[in-house]
Design a protein around this motif. Structure first.
Motif, PDB file in Angstrom:
ATOM      1  N   VAL A  30      16.081  18.063  -4.630  1.00 62.67           N
ATOM      2  CA  VAL A  30      17.533  18.054  -4.453  1.00 62.67           C
ATOM      3  C   VAL A  30      17.949  16.978  -3.453  1.00 62.67           C
ATOM      4  CG1 VAL A  30      19.468  19.400  -3.557  1.00 62.67           C
ATOM      5  CG2 VAL A  30      17.854  20.447  -5.163  1.00 62.67           C
ATOM      6  N   ALA A  31      17.095  16.694  -2.485  1.00 58.05           N
ATOM      7  CA  ALA A  31      17.416  15.697  -1.460  1.00 58.05           C
ATOM      8  C   ALA A  31      17.212  14.269  -1.951  1.00 58.05           C
ATOM      9  CB  ALA A  31      16.564  15.933  -0.216  1.00 58.05           C
ATOM     10  N   ALA A  32      16.498  14.078  -3.044  1.00 59.12           N
ATOM     11  CA  ALA A  32      16.195  12.731  -3.526  1.00 59.12           C
ATOM     12  C   ALA A  32      17.426  12.103  -4.167  1.00 59.12           C
ATOM     13  CB  ALA A  32      15.056  12.782  -4.535  1.00 59.12           C
ATOM     14  N   PRO A  33      17.701  10.821  -3.898  1.00 58.90           N
ATOM     15  CA  PRO A  33      18.847  10.148  -4.526  1.00 58.90           C
ATOM     16  C   PRO A  33      18.641  10.001  -6.022  1.00 58.90           C
ATOM     17  CG  PRO A  33      17.501   8.567  -3.330  1.00 58.90           C
ATOM     18  CD  PRO A  33      16.950   9.921  -3.006  1.00 58.90           C
ATOM     19  N   THR A  34      19.738  10.002  -6.770  1.00 63.12           N
ATOM     20  CA  THR A  34      19.649   9.959  -8.233  1.00 63.12           C
ATOM     21  C   THR A  34      20.258   8.705  -8.845  1.00 63.12           C
ATOM     22  OG1 THR A  34      21.708  11.225  -8.414  1.00 63.12           O
ATOM     23  CG2 THR A  34      19.647  12.474  -8.441  1.00 63.12           C
ATOM     24  N   GLU A  35      20.871   7.824  -8.050  1.00 67.63           N
ATOM     25  CA  GLU A  35      21.491   6.650  -8.655  1.00 67.63           C
ATOM     26  C   GLU A  35      20.431   5.676  -9.152  1.00 67.63           C
ATOM     27  OE1 GLU A  35      21.216   5.794  -4.222  1.00 67.63           O
ATOM     28  OE2 GLU A  35      21.817   7.462  -5.499  1.00 67.63           O
ATOM     29  N   GLY A  36      20.827   4.873 -10.146  1.00 63.19           N
ATOM     30  CA  GLY A  36      19.929   3.844 -10.683  1.00 63.19           C
ATOM     31  C   GLY A  36      18.876   4.419 -11.611  1.00 63.19           C
ATOM     32  N   TRP A  37      18.024   3.520 -12.120  1.00 66.37           N
ATOM     33  CA  TRP A  37      16.967   3.909 -13.051  1.00 66.37           C
ATOM     34  C   TRP A  37      15.595   3.553 -12.497  1.00 66.37           C
ATOM     35  CZ3 TRP A  37      18.222   7.565 -15.942  1.00 66.37           C
ATOM     36  CH2 TRP A  37      19.491   7.643 -16.511  1.00 66.37           C
ATOM     37  N   ASP A  38      15.455   3.682 -11.180  1.00 69.96           N
ATOM     38  CA  ASP A  38      14.148   3.551 -10.547  1.00 69.96           C
ATOM     39  C   ASP A  38      13.486   4.925 -10.573  1.00 69.96           C
ATOM     40  OD1 ASP A  38      11.929   3.194  -8.993  1.00 69.96           O
ATOM     41  OD2 ASP A  38      13.013   2.627  -7.177  1.00 69.96           O
ATOM     42  N   PHE A  39      12.347   5.021 -11.270  1.00 71.39           N
ATOM     43  CA  PHE A  39      11.678   6.308 -11.429  1.00 71.39           C
ATOM     44  C   PHE A  39      10.418   6.416 -10.576  1.00 71.39           C
ATOM     45  CE2 PHE A  39      14.592   6.330 -14.887  1.00 71.39           C
ATOM     46  CZ  PHE A  39      14.816   7.661 -15.210  1.00 71.39           C
ATOM     47  N   SER A  40      10.338   5.588  -9.532  1.00 67.01           N
ATOM     48  CA  SER A  40       9.137   5.595  -8.694  1.00 67.01           C
ATOM     49  C   SER A  40       8.952   6.915  -7.957  1.00 67.01           C
ATOM     50  CB  SER A  40       9.170   4.432  -7.702  1.00 67.01           C
ATOM     51  OG  SER A  40      10.304   4.509  -6.856  1.00 67.01           O
ATOM     52  N   TRP A  41      10.027   7.684  -7.757  1.00 70.29           N
ATOM     53  CA  TRP A  41       9.921   8.979  -7.078  1.00 70.29           C
ATOM     54  C   TRP A  41       8.958   9.904  -7.816  1.00 70.29           C
ATOM     55  CZ3 TRP A  41      10.687  14.170  -7.934  1.00 70.29           C
ATOM     56  CH2 TRP A  41      10.852  14.983  -6.815  1.00 70.29           C
ATOM     57  N   PHE A  42       8.830   9.732  -9.130  1.00 69.65           N
ATOM     58  CA  PHE A  42       8.001  10.627  -9.937  1.00 69.65           C
ATOM     59  C   PHE A  42       6.510  10.331  -9.831  1.00 69.65           C
ATOM     60  CE2 PHE A  42      12.113  10.926 -12.104  1.00 69.65           C
ATOM     61  CZ  PHE A  42      12.239  12.295 -12.254  1.00 69.65           C
ATOM     62  N   GLU A  43       6.132   9.268  -9.154  1.00 70.42           N
ATOM     63  CA  GLU A  43       4.720   8.899  -9.095  1.00 70.42           C
ATOM     64  C   GLU A  43       3.876  10.048  -8.545  1.00 70.42           C
ATOM     65  OE1 GLU A  43       1.833   5.363  -7.298  1.00 70.42           O
ATOM     66  OE2 GLU A  43       4.026   5.190  -7.177  1.00 70.42           O
ATOM     67  N   GLY A  44       2.846  10.423  -9.300  1.00 70.18           N
ATOM     68  CA  GLY A  44       1.998  11.535  -8.911  1.00 70.18           C
ATOM     69  C   GLY A  44       2.562  12.899  -9.251  1.00 70.18           C
TER      70      GLY A  44
END
Length: 262
Positions: A17-31
């Motif tokens: 919920v704290a992670a930003p959602t703008e843009g299409w960078d999906f690096s947060w999903f790594e792992g």
């Protein structure tokens, strides 16, 4: 050292919920989540197309990440590149990212006509448009111009969508079928040069990845909030903890269409 204790449902959800959602960078999903990529390599293919173009429109650019990559990899820069985007946080992000390339980002709703004159571009590109506006694409392309895009295909990630919403009508499952999109493109006066479709395995390794995905890709479960779907989220968390990753399949389509010459 003793192993780290498993992370709790509350911790995983709070982080998502704290992670930003703008843009299409999906690096947060790594792992935390994986998705197989289409065989055609859209961003690199786009870079090649940019090298042969003079005036380019990137429709629904998102945060500008794909266009940024493609411009950096292109063998030659087009003389003119503009982009449209409808979501205000993405407009700001794309403007910051693309300004160094000399790209103007125009704030324009996804369902609005393009704010450009007839026959303004020889190349229109788009990655995952909410909906391709075929008549507008045909209008702004010059004769002989090309539309080159990657679309989301039918029933994409419906394993996850239907987990939360239940079985959807057949019309929803076939809404983005390539045969329908081909017919719509041809009705607008475009000729299909290439059309390919693939279904690609996705894995969600924890409930945080599911929450972040549904917050970021808002049209999947349009009324999604953690509070509204907490019982289903908790049940899915337990399922992932006991059985392993939740598996779904994305659908991707490569479109290349040409406006006939005079």
């Amino acid at each position: 050292m003793p192993p780290h204790p498993p992370r709790t449902y509350e911790d995983l959800v709070a982080e998502a919920v704290a992670a930003p959602t703008e843009g299409w960078d999906f690096s947060w999903f790594e792992g935390r989540a994986t998705e197989a990529r289409p065989s055609w390599g859209y961003a690199r293919s786009m870079a090649g197309r940019l090298g042969g173009a003079q005036a380019v429109l990137d429709a629904q650019t998102g945060g500008g990440e794909v266009l940024d990559f493609a411009l950096g990899a292109a063998p030659r820069r087009p003389r003119l590149v503009v982009a449209t985007e409808g979501w205000p946080p993405n407009v700001a992000k794309a403007t910051t990212l693309l300004r160094p390339h000399g790209v103007a980002v125009v704030a324009s709703p996804e369902d609005a006509p393009f704010p450009f004159a007839d026959e303004a571009f020889d190349l229109v590109v788009s990655r995952h448009p909410v909906e391709p506006h075929w008549t507008e694409i045909a209008r702004v392309l010059e004769p002989g111009g090309t539309y080159f895009a990657q679309h989301v295909g039918p029933a994409s990630v419906f394993e996850l969508v239907e987990y939360f919403l239940g079985p959807l009508p057949e019309e929803n499952r076939t809404a983005r079928h390539p045969d329908r999109e081909r017919a719509a493109a041809e009705a607008a006066g475009l000729e299909i040069v290439d059309l390919r479709a693939e279904r690609l395995r996705m894995e969600f390794h924890d409930i945080g990845a599911v929450v972040h995905f549904l917050r970021k890709v808002v049209w999947m479960v349009p009324d999604f909030t953690v509070e509204a779907y907490e019982p289903r989220l908790r049940a899915l968390h337990e399922r992932i903890e006991s059985e392993g990753p939740f598996v779904a399949y994305s659908a991707r389509q490569l479109f290349e269409a040409r406006k006939p010459g005079r």
